[in-house]
Design an enzyme around this catalytic site. Sequence first.
Site, PDB file in Angstrom:
ATOM      1  N   GLU A   1      50.333  42.047  33.508  1.00 21.85           N
ATOM      2  CA  GLU A   1      50.121  41.304  32.260  1.00 21.85           C
ATOM      3  C   GLU A   1      50.623  39.871  32.394  1.00 21.85           C
ATOM      4  OE1 GLU A   1      48.170  42.379  30.092  1.00 21.85           O
ATOM      5  OE2 GLU A   1      48.082  44.427  30.854  1.00 21.85           O
TER       6      GLU A   1
ATOM      7  N   HIS B   1      47.934  37.750  33.714  1.00 19.39           N
ATOM      8  CA  HIS B   1      47.032  37.221  32.676  1.00 19.39           C
ATOM      9  C   HIS B   1      47.672  36.002  32.006  1.00 19.39           C
ATOM     10  CE1 HIS B   1      43.985  40.299  32.796  1.00 19.39           C
ATOM     11  NE2 HIS B   1      44.789  41.278  32.437  1.00 19.39           N
TER      12      HIS B   1
HETATM   13 ZN   LIG Z   1      44.581  43.350  32.652  1.00 24.33          ZN
END
Ligand SMILES: [Zn+2]
Length: 722
Positions: free
Chosen positions: A502, A505
């Site tokens: 994450e 991202h």
């Molecule tokens: Zn992802």
Amino acid sequence: MSFKSLFAAAGMAACLVAGPMHATEMKSEKANPLLAPWTGPYGGVPPFGQAKVEQLKPALEASMAENLAEVDRIAAYPEPATFENTIAALERTGRTLDRVGTIYGIYASTLNDDAVQAVEREMEPKLAAFNDQITQNEALFKRIEAVYEAREKSGLTPEQQRLTWLYYTNFVRAGAKLDAAAKRQLTEINQKLAALYTQFSQNVLADENEGQLVITDAADLAGLPESVRAGAAQVAESRGKKGQWVIANTRSSVEPFLTYSDRRDLREKVWRMFVSRGDDGGATDNNAIISEILQLRAQRAKLLGFETHAHWRLENAMAKNPERAMELMEAVWTPAVARVQEEVADMQAIADKEGAGLKIEPWDYRYYAEKVRKAKYDLDETEITPYMQLENLREGMFYMAKELFGFHFKPVDATKGVSVYHPDVRVWEVNDAAGQLVGLWYFDPYARKGKRSGAWMNAYRTQERFDGDVRTIVSNNANFVKGQPGEPVLISWKDAETLFHEFGHALHGLSSNVSYPSVSGTRVARDYVEFPSQVLEHWLPTPEILDRYALHYQTGKPIPKALVEKIERADKFNQGFDTVEFLSSALIDMKLHLAGGGVIDPDKFERETLAALGMPSEIVMRHRTPQFMHVFAGDGYSAGYYSYLWSDTLTADAWEAFTEAGGPWDKAVAKRLRDHVFSVGNTIDPADGYRAFRGRDAGIDALMRKRGFPVPEKAAAPAAEK
Ligand SMILES: [Zn+2]
């Protein structure tokens, strides 16, 4: 969140349309804090703490109306269409709706209660209609089309040309070229779908909130490590059952229980509860909803001139068509199933040796896999966990971001007045190597009631530059189980991978260096967006991270070398399970959306399709159809769950670019990764970006090596081929 979100691949999906506003409501908007521009430091920050749930609906309605008026002005502009007076002008619109939509999305995903659900049920269809109202505006589309047709000879930059192409393509894909009757039909379908998506996800959430296994006798905790017991006690306390233990019906509670509980009967009970979400035949059953969604999607695809929903969805993906996605999935499926057979044989042997007198069932897989891991690799997950302190690993991610991208994270000074929506949320400011502000990073790590399960990244505001420098604001969200107050939060190795994923991202968003918001950050093709996040998972097991940041929560000592070596040796362990669990979901998703417009009984379809595929009976899909939020809580990952595998072909190949060069911290490779992948958003074709980074296309070989499957003699599906 405005209609521009049509372009967004990642982040929180949702977004949509509006009815006319009443004059009386108009007046009260004046006092609605959600409508005001964000104020405060860092170019303005979200006004958490000032908004109330009841202000969401009026704010959404007012900002949709404002957005429509802005768009109408552009459509009616008397001068001939140019990039500046049409495309750039559109990029300036919808700013209030973007801000309101961000807050709405945060409520829907992290503060969801009955009041928020009522707003969602009412507003989602309206938002769908709002999007259609814009993409069906004929005068507007004529102007976009004119700019599009002249794009190569009007002196536009490559980014402007691509943005123009994107507007044109997205409008056409949304029905801009249909006749009036077909447009009406399309809008009706989209509104019905929006209502069904909301119902679907509220049903899953209800089953997750209400389902639970209550344990009153400590003997029933047999096998569970201390951290899992503490988590279960915490959940019990939060549900008014102090002194007991509760296994909630969510992945973060269920998976550790299935891994460690010695009680086979309870494992089966918990497993049945979890895989029956949305499928229990009661008020929250999703089967009829799915059937209707599939029919409406098939109708919509036909209306738009596509063979199936899958063909429509993949047209603007990197894969381009369902055949190429299927080809990749099938190439990996057979070796993965073969590996599962080996894994099951290993597990069965242990069960037999123990005299368990059982045949491995799905509720046994994680439990016996753990035993195999101990026997084969002498690796015990509970040996690792004491070194996996959430806060230390977060520091490790910051170290990675500094080494690879030159980013520096520092906690936002409390005096700056940056507010949060929940006391668990913390905020960091991010600066580049030259000390320039890059953006803000919000971190919301813990599970709580009303927060959707899983982990995700969200952009509260995207980076842009065409009208002055706007810094991005991103967030990472997870569902780690909060320990006792004052105790460090210990997470599993898998959770640590998710954390790095994450964060990948978030770094994709933070690295963005583009002019226009619609092509900024993570707004890239669906099957490309997981590549930047997956690739960063590879830095977790590096000695530079583990030696410095994987420190024992009691002794402070770094994780022993011998344990790290064991982790490395066990790297390909259970890849059969992981791959089949994922791929079965991805294949069902694709096949459901290739099946056409007939009436589909989801349970029957799932059963028969899996049987035809030769699904191992010891594994269940990672997301069974009635709880498949990626696919049925929105258009999001519909016919798109394969994206994780597609991206992983790039991930595996990109990682080898580092290992072939100077290793994980090779500055030159990191710079190429940043220049051609992380910073470019959707300003270039992803296949071109990948090629610029790697010097060639990605094949399937690295993926097969990564998972420990045999590498085919001739690569089956070159993932980055145009
Ligand atoms: Zn992802």
